[in-house]
Design a protein around this motif. Sequence first.
Motif, PDB file in Angstrom:
ATOM      1  N   GLU A 241      14.125 -14.840  17.554  1.00 39.32           N
ATOM      2  CA  GLU A 241      13.021 -15.477  16.825  1.00 39.32           C
ATOM      3  C   GLU A 241      11.741 -15.419  17.743  1.00 39.32           C
ATOM      4  O   GLU A 241      10.644 -15.253  17.167  1.00 39.32           O
ATOM      5  CB  GLU A 241      13.424 -16.899  16.703  1.00 39.32           C
ATOM      6  N   GLU A 242      11.803 -15.682  19.094  1.00 39.96           N
ATOM      7  CA  GLU A 242      10.719 -15.874  19.710  1.00 39.96           C
ATOM      8  C   GLU A 242      10.098 -14.676  20.373  1.00 39.96           C
ATOM      9  O   GLU A 242       8.770 -14.477  20.581  1.00 39.96           O
ATOM     10  CB  GLU A 242      10.923 -16.832  20.957  1.00 39.96           C
ATOM     11  N   ALA A 243      10.724 -13.548  20.558  1.00 38.58           N
ATOM     12  CA  ALA A 243      10.408 -12.356  21.141  1.00 38.58           C
ATOM     13  C   ALA A 243      10.761 -11.030  20.555  1.00 38.58           C
ATOM     14  O   ALA A 243      10.371  -9.938  21.171  1.00 38.58           O
ATOM     15  CB  ALA A 243      10.828 -12.383  22.613  1.00 38.58           C
ATOM     16  N   GLY A 244      11.653 -11.382  19.421  1.00 37.25           N
ATOM     17  CA  GLY A 244      11.771 -10.136  18.941  1.00 37.25           C
ATOM     18  C   GLY A 244      12.849  -9.117  19.589  1.00 37.25           C
ATOM     19  O   GLY A 244      12.895  -7.655  19.224  1.00 37.25           O
ATOM     20  N   LEU A 245      13.669  -9.737  20.206  1.00 41.53           N
ATOM     21  CA  LEU A 245      14.489  -8.968  21.007  1.00 41.53           C
ATOM     22  C   LEU A 245      15.851  -8.609  20.662  1.00 41.53           C
ATOM     23  O   LEU A 245      16.585  -9.871  19.921  1.00 41.53           O
ATOM     24  CB  LEU A 245      14.698  -9.764  22.445  1.00 41.53           C
TER      25      LEU A 245
ATOM     26  N   VAL B 177      18.721  -6.821  27.076  1.00 39.44           N
ATOM     27  CA  VAL B 177      17.776  -6.340  26.065  1.00 39.44           C
ATOM     28  C   VAL B 177      17.990  -4.750  25.770  1.00 39.44           C
ATOM     29  O   VAL B 177      18.073  -3.911  26.491  1.00 39.44           O
ATOM     30  CB  VAL B 177      16.273  -6.388  26.560  1.00 39.44           C
ATOM     31  N   SER B 178      18.270  -4.545  24.442  1.00 36.86           N
ATOM     32  CA  SER B 178      18.461  -3.137  24.024  1.00 36.86           C
ATOM     33  C   SER B 178      17.345  -2.670  23.162  1.00 36.86           C
ATOM     34  O   SER B 178      17.337  -1.359  22.934  1.00 36.86           O
ATOM     35  CB  SER B 178      20.037  -3.134  23.107  1.00 36.86           C
ATOM     36  N   ALA B 179      16.715  -3.599  22.407  1.00 35.06           N
ATOM     37  CA  ALA B 179      15.453  -3.165  21.793  1.00 35.06           C
ATOM     38  C   ALA B 179      14.339  -4.239  21.440  1.00 35.06           C
ATOM     39  O   ALA B 179      14.939  -5.568  21.456  1.00 35.06           O
ATOM     40  CB  ALA B 179      16.050  -2.712  20.193  1.00 35.06           C
TER      41      ALA B 179
ATOM     42  N   GLU C  44       8.701 -15.465  14.954  1.00 36.43           N
ATOM     43  CA  GLU C  44       7.329 -16.003  15.766  1.00 36.43           C
ATOM     44  C   GLU C  44       6.413 -15.198  16.140  1.00 36.43           C
ATOM     45  O   GLU C  44       5.824 -15.807  16.949  1.00 36.43           O
ATOM     46  CB  GLU C  44       8.091 -17.103  16.744  1.00 36.43           C
ATOM     47  N   LYS C  45       6.424 -13.967  15.607  1.00 34.06           N
ATOM     48  CA  LYS C  45       5.286 -13.138  15.931  1.00 34.06           C
ATOM     49  C   LYS C  45       3.946 -13.653  15.941  1.00 34.06           C
ATOM     50  O   LYS C  45       3.616 -14.471  14.793  1.00 34.06           O
ATOM     51  CB  LYS C  45       5.463 -11.442  15.230  1.00 34.06           C
ATOM     52  N   GLY C  46       3.038 -13.336  16.851  1.00 38.03           N
ATOM     53  CA  GLY C  46       1.600 -13.882  16.844  1.00 38.03           C
ATOM     54  C   GLY C  46       1.648 -15.490  17.244  1.00 38.03           C
ATOM     55  O   GLY C  46       0.472 -15.890  17.151  1.00 38.03           O
ATOM     56  N   GLN C  47       2.775 -16.279  17.307  1.00 38.22           N
ATOM     57  CA  GLN C  47       2.725 -17.469  17.971  1.00 38.22           C
ATOM     58  C   GLN C  47       2.865 -17.719  19.371  1.00 38.22           C
ATOM     59  O   GLN C  47       2.717 -18.540  19.994  1.00 38.22           O
ATOM     60  CB  GLN C  47       3.575 -18.191  17.259  1.00 38.22           C
ATOM     61  N   ARG C  48       3.310 -16.343  20.123  1.00 38.77           N
ATOM     62  CA  ARG C  48       3.611 -16.570  21.614  1.00 38.77           C
ATOM     63  C   ARG C  48       3.013 -14.998  22.108  1.00 38.77           C
ATOM     64  O   ARG C  48       3.228 -14.132  21.233  1.00 38.77           O
ATOM     65  CB  ARG C  48       4.817 -16.777  21.820  1.00 38.77           C
TER      66      ARG C  48
END
Length: 153
Positions: free
Chosen positions: A58-62, A96-98, A105-109
């Motif tokens: 959610e926070e980093a798209g990981l 992390v794989s991708a 939360e893209k654009g919020q952090r």
Amino acid sequence: MTKKAETRQYAALPIDLSSGELKIVLVTSRTTGRWIVPKGRPEPGLPGHEVARREAFEEAGLLGTVSHKSLGSFVGVKGQGTTAAPARVLVYPFRVSAYLDDFPEKGQRDIRTVTYLDALMLLSDGGLVSLLLRNERRLIDSLPPLAVIGADR
């Protein structure tokens, strides 16, 4: 002044080994802009490691694989000013794989993938820095094996 009860949070320690070097993915806090690792509060029906995995997404798209065993914990502060309260944060290694281009939360952090030493300098929480220093030699060994992308999501 009354002492506030300690809350609990679960954090992902996102580690990227794809370059052949140990790198850590950091995000900024939405309220203060300080560099932190993805973390969140307990969610009903979800074990701590799954909360950590969800927060990394959610926070980093990981995407990746999270350890079911925490690396340890530290006491941080949740909130600011009169709402500040101590929080026990359990930290789960996350391989992390991708990196996704679109996430909640893209654009919020801000998100930054940095070397281990840069992470130690950027992180704002001394408790997390101490945890990383105490576990430096076993960070890679604490990671779960890579899973098929999307299988652990």
